[in-house]
Design an enzyme around this catalytic site. Structure first.
Site, PDB file in Angstrom:
ATOM      1  N   LYS A 192      38.942   6.597  38.171  1.00 61.48           N
ATOM      2  CA  LYS A 192      37.747   7.390  37.896  1.00 61.48           C
ATOM      3  C   LYS A 192      37.249   7.162  36.476  1.00 61.48           C
ATOM      4  O   LYS A 192      36.059   6.964  36.240  1.00 61.48           O
ATOM      5  CB  LYS A 192      38.039   8.869  38.139  1.00 61.48           C
ATOM      6  CG  LYS A 192      36.824   9.769  37.992  1.00 61.48           C
ATOM      7  CD  LYS A 192      37.115  11.185  38.452  1.00 61.48           C
ATOM      8  CE  LYS A 192      35.869  12.045  38.389  1.00 61.48           C
ATOM      9  NZ  LYS A 192      36.107  13.407  38.917  1.00 61.48           N
ATOM     10  N   GLU A 198      48.618   3.512  34.113  1.00 59.73           N
ATOM     11  CA  GLU A 198      49.353   2.810  35.161  1.00 59.73           C
ATOM     12  C   GLU A 198      48.446   1.814  35.884  1.00 59.73           C
ATOM     13  O   GLU A 198      48.836   0.665  36.141  1.00 59.73           O
ATOM     14  CB  GLU A 198      49.930   3.814  36.182  1.00 59.73           C
ATOM     15  CG  GLU A 198      50.933   4.796  35.601  1.00 59.73           C
ATOM     16  CD  GLU A 198      50.283   6.125  35.245  1.00 59.73           C
ATOM     17  OE1 GLU A 198      50.996   7.146  35.277  1.00 59.73           O
ATOM     18  OE2 GLU A 198      49.061   6.129  34.940  1.00 59.73           O
ATOM     19  N   GLY A 251      39.684  13.078  42.349  1.00 57.83           N
ATOM     20  CA  GLY A 251      40.527  11.989  42.821  1.00 57.83           C
ATOM     21  C   GLY A 251      41.144  12.214  44.180  1.00 57.83           C
ATOM     22  O   GLY A 251      41.120  11.331  45.046  1.00 57.83           O
ATOM     23  N   ARG A 252      41.716  13.400  44.418  1.00 61.01           N
ATOM     24  CA  ARG A 252      42.393  13.624  45.694  1.00 61.01           C
ATOM     25  C   ARG A 252      41.406  13.914  46.816  1.00 61.01           C
ATOM     26  O   ARG A 252      41.815  14.101  47.967  1.00 61.01           O
ATOM     27  CB  ARG A 252      43.416  14.745  45.547  1.00 61.01           C
ATOM     28  CG  ARG A 252      42.852  16.076  45.060  1.00 61.01           C
ATOM     29  CD  ARG A 252      43.976  16.995  44.624  1.00 61.01           C
ATOM     30  NE  ARG A 252      43.512  18.243  44.032  1.00 61.01           N
ATOM     31  CZ  ARG A 252      43.138  18.383  42.765  1.00 61.01           C
ATOM     32  NH1 ARG A 252      43.147  17.342  41.950  1.00 61.01           N
ATOM     33  NH2 ARG A 252      42.757  19.560  42.292  1.00 61.01           N
ATOM     34  N   GLU A 337      48.674  19.692  44.202  1.00 65.09           N
ATOM     35  CA  GLU A 337      47.883  19.500  42.983  1.00 65.09           C
ATOM     36  C   GLU A 337      46.687  20.443  42.975  1.00 65.09           C
ATOM     37  O   GLU A 337      46.255  20.903  41.920  1.00 65.09           O
ATOM     38  CB  GLU A 337      47.415  18.047  42.878  1.00 65.09           C
ATOM     39  CG  GLU A 337      46.829  17.697  41.513  1.00 65.09           C
ATOM     40  CD  GLU A 337      46.692  16.200  41.296  1.00 65.09           C
ATOM     41  OE1 GLU A 337      47.649  15.590  40.795  1.00 65.09           O
ATOM     42  OE2 GLU A 337      45.635  15.646  41.640  1.00 65.09           O
ATOM     43  N   HIS A 368      66.643  13.974  63.295  1.00 64.19           N
ATOM     44  CA  HIS A 368      68.033  13.603  63.022  1.00 64.19           C
ATOM     45  C   HIS A 368      68.358  13.678  61.531  1.00 64.19           C
ATOM     46  O   HIS A 368      69.391  13.167  61.105  1.00 64.19           O
ATOM     47  CB  HIS A 368      68.298  12.197  63.553  1.00 64.19           C
ATOM     48  CG  HIS A 368      68.124  12.093  65.038  1.00 64.19           C
ATOM     49  ND1 HIS A 368      69.144  12.313  65.928  1.00 64.19           N
ATOM     50  CD2 HIS A 368      67.031  11.827  65.788  1.00 64.19           C
ATOM     51  CE1 HIS A 368      68.690  12.177  67.158  1.00 64.19           C
ATOM     52  NE2 HIS A 368      67.413  11.876  67.106  1.00 64.19           N
ATOM     53  N   LYS A 478      52.181  13.150  30.858  1.00 68.97           N
ATOM     54  CA  LYS A 478      51.491  11.904  30.513  1.00 68.97           C
ATOM     55  C   LYS A 478      51.268  11.802  29.009  1.00 68.97           C
ATOM     56  O   LYS A 478      51.408  10.725  28.412  1.00 68.97           O
ATOM     57  CB  LYS A 478      50.157  11.823  31.259  1.00 68.97           C
ATOM     58  CG  LYS A 478      50.311  11.626  32.755  1.00 68.97           C
ATOM     59  CD  LYS A 478      49.037  11.900  33.520  1.00 68.97           C
ATOM     60  CE  LYS A 478      47.922  10.951  33.156  1.00 68.97           C
ATOM     61  NZ  LYS A 478      46.725  11.170  33.994  1.00 68.97           N
TER      62      LYS A 478
END
Length: 505
Positions: A192, A198, A251-252, A337, A368, A478
């Protein structure tokens, strides 16, 4: 907290809590009341909350709470493009990307989509050379949404090989390099701000790989997906290959924007448009439907019942469909978030629990692994089961029949339980679950499924009185990582020892 809100919560707290079996016995119409179907253009999906502890009294009380919290007003503000992210002074206009919302914002989104469609179709026509692979680098919402959608919808007949890389761990990027021919690879950089460390570090490494593999103009292979187009151009991307999206798209909530470029590359533009329309169907339902008939709001009623009234600290999601293996990961970010907050939208401490921990897995594998705790553990965990009637494979029908049988059996077993004098073999039952059953997993139903969870998250936030659109909690770690990278800062003895042991100090 206003008196009307306090009264609504008190009314909910005072209601009795009968067992699920008692609720079914007391109301023969329970299934019809608590299940509903959402029709899509070519198929649809069924929602069943009858195995939750919601009843008529709880639904009426939750509707009173929604009115006290001005749910209708908050919803109208969201779709009108008003400032709903109050801490950052922004609108939240992901619905405009699907054609529903403020007219000006919808027109801008459609313009951005036209630009993206032109580039996608040009690549598919071969106008940008022989492109067989796309490496998409991003993180958080810039990676989780595309990764989920590509994995869910592009397993068969993908128009291009897409690799979504988010982790700064070089092993993730090396795996993509091993699968791609550098002479036929494009790079999509999704950020964005176009400053995410990263993502930008991974992008530089992809460029180095292209150069080292003999590609003479690596920047000519880059498409930028960003709300800061000037920074992408400054970084070296040609202006014609910058795909912008609005600053008001978080973003999400961004896979519908140019962040969805790898989805469109993998599926083709017509399927991406179908995905948008499936989501828009849910947008229109959410905007136009009031009370418990609103499926997203009804889901939030169940969520609040378990989080607030029963103090459940987690919520589990199990997709009985291998194609939706990444859905729990996606929902973790969307819900935790968005609603993992301890402060109201007015800046005051909340007076109760907010978002539970979202977790889950894939059936039948999870049966399982973790279902022991769900059936016999001491924690009450509400469960969502998600499945599709039409299989995603061409194998013998027994595969899908056994898969769905297990999905439905788990919900029945959680509710019914099984008494035994041998306590190690006793199942207490009365464990809640909800089921979302798709006719088929298609771009439209996938879009509807994701949009349903977006609006469910927003509805929960309204009922809790919090802002779901900021995420300051991700910033502190961060910032400290940046201090470590820059050097000169001092930390607690434990952190200092770890840095020294790793050779970073």
């Amino acid at each position: 907290m206003s008196e009307s809100i306090s009264t609504a919560w008190q009314a909910l707290a005072n209601l009795p809590k009968p067992r699920l079996a008692e609720l079914f016995a007391a109301d023969p119409a329970r299934l019809a009341k608590l299940s509903a179907r959402l029709e899509l253009p070519e198929d649809g999906m069924r929602f069943d909350w009858s195995k939750t502890h919601l009843d008529d009294a709880h639904i009426a009380a939750f509707e009173a709470l929604a009115e006290a919290m001005d749910f209708a007003g908050r919803r109208a503000a969201l779709f009108a493009g008003e400032i709903v992210n109050v801490t950052e002074g922004r609108a939240a206009e992901h619905t405009a990307q699907r054609g529903v919302g403020n007219a000006e914002s919808v027109a801008r989104a459609m313009g951005y989509h036209s630009r993206m469609a032109a580039i996608v179709e040009a690549i598919h026509r071969g106008a940008m050379g022989d492109v067989k692979h796309l490496i998409h680098v991003g993180i958080g919402g810039s990676a989780l949404g595309p990764a989920l959608a590509v994995d869910a919808l592009a397993r068969d007949g993908a128009m291009m090989d897409v690799h979504v890389v988010s982790n700064i761990d070089g092993c993730a990027l090396e795996a993509a390099f091993a699968a791609c021919d550098p002479a036929a690879t494009m790079l999509a950089v999704a950020s964005k701000t176009f400053t995410t460390i990263e993502t930008m570090t991974n992008a530089e490494s992809v460029l180095d790989w292209l150069r080292g593999s003999g590609v003479t103009d690596p920047y000519g292979r880059v498409v930028a997906l960003t709300a800061a187009p000037e920074k992408a151009i400054e970084w070296g991307v040609d202006e014609t290959r910058v795909l912008p999206f609005s600053e008001s798209v978080g973003g999400r909530y961004s896979l519908w924007s140019s962040i969805g470029f790898p989805i469109a590359i993998a599926l083709g533009w017509p399927d991406f448009a179908e995905l948008l329309e499936g989501a828009a169907t849910v947008d229109r339902h959410f905007l136009e439907t009031d009370g418990a008939a609103n499926l997203c709001l009804r889901a939030a009623f169940a969520d609040q019942y378990y989080t607030r009234l029963r103090r459940c600290q987690t919520r589990a999601v199990f997709a009985y469909d291998e194609r939706l293996a990444l859905l729990p990961d996606y929902l973790q970010q969307l819900e935790m978030e968005s609603n993992g907050k301890a402060v109201t939208a007015e800046g005051q401490p909340v007076d109760g629990p907010t978002a539970p921990i979202t977790w889950g897995g894939v059936g039948t594998d999870a049966q399982h692994a973790v279902f022991q705790l769900l059936h016999q553990g001491t924690n009450l965990v509400p469960v969502d089961f998600i499945a599709a009637i039409t299989p995603g494979d061409d194998l013998a029908p027994a595969h899908h029949r056994i898969l769905l049988s297990n999905c439905f059996a788990q919900g029945a077993a959680l509710m019914a339980g099984k008494p035994s004098e041998d306590l190690a073999r006793a199942y207490p039952g009365d464990r809640p679950s909800a089921t979302i059953l798709l006719d088929a997993l298609t771009p439209a139903s996938f879009g509807a499924l994701i949009a349903f969870h977006e609006h469910r998250t927003f509805a929960n936030a309204v009922l809790m009185g919090i802002n779901p659109f900021d995420q300051f909690g991700v910033e502190l770690g961060k910032a400290i990582a940046k201090q470590i990278e820059q050097g000169g800062a001092s930390f607690d003895p434990s952190t200092e020892a770890l840095l020294a042991q790793a050779g970073i100090a």
